[in-house]
Scaffold this motif. Sequence first.
Motif, PDB file in Angstrom:
ATOM      1  N   UNK A 215       9.498   4.961   2.944  1.00 22.82           N
ATOM      2  CA  UNK A 215       9.571   5.131   1.437  1.00 22.82           C
ATOM      3  C   UNK A 215       9.367   6.679   1.234  1.00 22.82           C
ATOM      4  N   UNK A 216       8.364   7.438   1.957  1.00 27.30           N
ATOM      5  CA  UNK A 216       8.226   8.593   1.790  1.00 27.30           C
ATOM      6  C   UNK A 216       9.547   9.459   2.041  1.00 27.30           C
ATOM      7  N   UNK A 217      10.122   9.134   3.272  1.00 24.70           N
ATOM      8  CA  UNK A 217      11.390  10.008   3.536  1.00 24.70           C
ATOM      9  C   UNK A 217      12.415   9.792   2.637  1.00 24.70           C
ATOM     10  N   UNK A 218      12.707   8.627   1.963  1.00 25.72           N
ATOM     11  CA  UNK A 218      13.901   8.494   1.008  1.00 25.72           C
ATOM     12  C   UNK A 218      13.468   9.458  -0.112  1.00 25.72           C
ATOM     13  N   UNK A 219      12.255   9.106  -0.527  1.00 29.49           N
ATOM     14  CA  UNK A 219      12.076   9.626  -1.878  1.00 29.49           C
ATOM     15  C   UNK A 219      11.955  11.194  -1.937  1.00 29.49           C
ATOM     16  N   UNK A 220      11.186  11.709  -0.963  1.00 33.27           N
ATOM     17  CA  UNK A 220      11.148  13.073  -0.578  1.00 33.27           C
ATOM     18  C   UNK A 220      12.663  13.798  -0.542  1.00 33.27           C
ATOM     19  N   UNK A 221      13.723  13.065   0.203  1.00 29.82           N
ATOM     20  CA  UNK A 221      14.816  13.619   0.341  1.00 29.82           C
ATOM     21  C   UNK A 221      15.667  13.694  -1.013  1.00 29.82           C
ATOM     22  N   UNK A 222      15.362  12.383  -1.823  1.00 27.53           N
ATOM     23  CA  UNK A 222      16.046  12.560  -3.092  1.00 27.53           C
ATOM     24  C   UNK A 222      15.534  13.303  -4.111  1.00 27.53           C
ATOM     25  N   UNK A 223      14.227  13.801  -3.979  1.00 26.92           N
ATOM     26  CA  UNK A 223      13.613  14.698  -4.955  1.00 26.92           C
ATOM     27  C   UNK A 223      14.155  16.076  -4.867  1.00 26.92           C
ATOM     28  N   UNK A 224      14.945  16.560  -3.907  1.00 26.91           N
ATOM     29  CA  UNK A 224      15.486  17.731  -3.774  1.00 26.91           C
ATOM     30  C   UNK A 224      16.608  17.738  -4.670  1.00 26.91           C
ATOM     31  N   UNK A 225      17.234  16.587  -5.053  1.00 31.64           N
ATOM     32  CA  UNK A 225      18.408  16.659  -5.654  1.00 31.64           C
ATOM     33  C   UNK A 225      18.351  16.580  -7.580  1.00 31.64           C
ATOM     34  N   UNK A 226      16.936  16.496  -7.763  1.00 37.07           N
ATOM     35  CA  UNK A 226      16.654  16.278  -9.330  1.00 37.07           C
ATOM     36  C   UNK A 226      16.843  17.706 -10.096  1.00 37.07           C
ATOM     37  N   UNK A 227      17.122  17.128 -11.351  1.00 39.46           N
ATOM     38  CA  UNK A 227      17.255  18.518 -12.364  1.00 39.46           C
ATOM     39  C   UNK A 227      16.433  18.451 -13.627  1.00 39.46           C
ATOM     40  N   UNK A 228      15.526  17.591 -13.560  1.00 44.31           N
ATOM     41  CA  UNK A 228      14.643  17.342 -14.615  1.00 44.31           C
ATOM     42  C   UNK A 228      13.277  17.207 -14.221  1.00 44.31           C
TER      43      UNK A 228
ATOM     44  N   UNK B 169      10.929  15.249 -15.240  1.00 44.27           N
ATOM     45  CA  UNK B 169      10.755  13.845 -15.289  1.00 44.27           C
ATOM     46  C   UNK B 169      11.183  13.148 -14.029  1.00 44.27           C
ATOM     47  N   UNK B 170      12.477  13.281 -13.614  1.00 41.12           N
ATOM     48  CA  UNK B 170      13.026  12.542 -12.427  1.00 41.12           C
ATOM     49  C   UNK B 170      12.040  13.079 -11.152  1.00 41.12           C
ATOM     50  N   UNK B 171      11.708  14.207 -11.333  1.00 44.60           N
ATOM     51  CA  UNK B 171      11.020  14.943 -10.243  1.00 44.60           C
ATOM     52  C   UNK B 171       9.621  14.101  -9.908  1.00 44.60           C
TER      53      UNK B 171
ATOM     54  N   UNK C 117       8.766  11.217 -11.132  1.00 44.45           N
ATOM     55  CA  UNK C 117       8.840   9.759 -10.475  1.00 44.45           C
ATOM     56  C   UNK C 117       9.252   9.770  -9.093  1.00 44.45           C
ATOM     57  N   UNK C 118       9.916  10.568  -8.525  1.00 46.65           N
ATOM     58  CA  UNK C 118      10.223  10.369  -7.145  1.00 46.65           C
ATOM     59  C   UNK C 118       9.005  11.155  -6.419  1.00 46.65           C
ATOM     60  N   UNK C 119       8.240  12.071  -6.763  1.00 45.74           N
ATOM     61  CA  UNK C 119       7.014  12.549  -6.345  1.00 45.74           C
ATOM     62  C   UNK C 119       5.993  11.460  -6.323  1.00 45.74           C
ATOM     63  N   UNK C 120       5.857  10.451  -7.526  1.00 44.68           N
ATOM     64  CA  UNK C 120       5.014   9.492  -7.234  1.00 44.68           C
ATOM     65  C   UNK C 120       5.327   8.516  -6.056  1.00 44.68           C
ATOM     66  N   UNK C 121       6.484   8.101  -5.932  1.00 46.95           N
ATOM     67  CA  UNK C 121       7.129   7.488  -4.803  1.00 46.95           C
ATOM     68  C   UNK C 121       6.647   7.963  -3.348  1.00 46.95           C
ATOM     69  N   UNK C 122       6.842   9.278  -3.192  1.00 46.85           N
ATOM     70  CA  UNK C 122       6.594   9.946  -1.931  1.00 46.85           C
ATOM     71  C   UNK C 122       5.077   9.966  -1.643  1.00 46.85           C
TER      72      UNK C 122
END
Length: 409
Positions: A93-106, A108-110, A112-117
């Motif tokens: 869970x940590x790895x996937x969410x952390x990687x996806x957070x690098x591609x956020x542009x807002x 809010x999205x950042x 949400x992903x930091x919550x999952x991280x």
Amino acid sequence: MTTNTVVTNKPQQSISRNKLLGVAGVGWLFDAMDVGILSFVIAALAAEWGLSPSQSGWIGSVNSIGMAVGALFFGVFADKVGRKQIFMWTLVLFSIASGLSAFTTTLTAFLILRFLVGMGLGGELPVASTLVSESVAAKERGRVVVLLESFWAAGWLIAALISYFVIPTWGWRVALILTALPAFYAIYLRWHLPDSPQFTVKEESKKRSIGQNMKEVWSKKYARSTFMLWLLWFTVVFSYYGMFLWLPSVMVGKGFDMITSFKYVLIMTLAQLPGYFTAAWFIEKFGRKFVLVSYLIGTAGSAFVFGNADTLAVLLISGMFLSFFNLGAWGALYAYTPEQYPAIIRGTGAGMAAAVGRIGGIFGPLLVGFLLTAGYDIGFIFAIFCGAIIIGVVGVIFLGRETKQLELE
């Protein structure tokens, strides 16, 4: 009470101390890289996205919200399905969410992903320390868990290096990708990791409900330890995330540019390693309470001086002492927590304490952002963290029991 250390008559369940420490530590290192780099990313995002101090504070706080949820959720399930399974799930869970957070542009999205991280990280840390503490002999248990925590300092150091050399040139997105990708290697390493030998012989734990376990944590036998741990975890995490997630931003606020600030934080981070190593030596020589009390008092004093520093020399020296004492105390905290409970509720007890601590981690960064916006200076803010730490110290002195070399149930 009986002892259940490394199982030797079942090869599939045994693992050497050093290998266990290495496999668990590698994942811990990558977790620390992500949390460490977040403090630098906050400073970069504030400049790129024009964030206010309050918005920046929410980035650190939502991470802690996720950690609170993850510590509670995964902690209680570690007593149902085993330490190893939770160890794996949280890292994925940590790895996937952390990687996806690098591609956020807002923002809010950042968030949400930091919550999952945070969920993955919050669930992993108490379960990892529980697994290791249950798998080594009592005479070296505290030292080994503190050494596990020392991987956190190595991760923070790598994060500081990445931030100093990567973020100014290639940006924060590349930095986040660099911290997320290696975590998948840690998943591979854990695939063949045996579960805790204490958990594998506790068949009764699989028959108990989560509600039963949570209720027993507050039974008469464990209520005093639980209250002490909750108080200690809240004050330590509140002050740690309030201070350390804001360190680069504090340096910028004291007049240094971003690159110079990153360099000075890197220097301060180096002091974390000797903090862990000295705590690892003291914890078996003088006990858990001694290390917690002395290192937390050192943290409080360093925080007060750092917040009121008016010269570069004082700023750097007090910042190094802050890193030294605070991270040494963290190592003792992770060693001390699982020792308060028997194996049947150990994951639940450690997870609940960590979850309460993460609530403190929510308010710490938010408080800094709020007070800075309101015009309060850093000296006043760090004095608040100093006071919080002293409250935790008092709790350990009067409510804590010494568990040095105590055989686990």
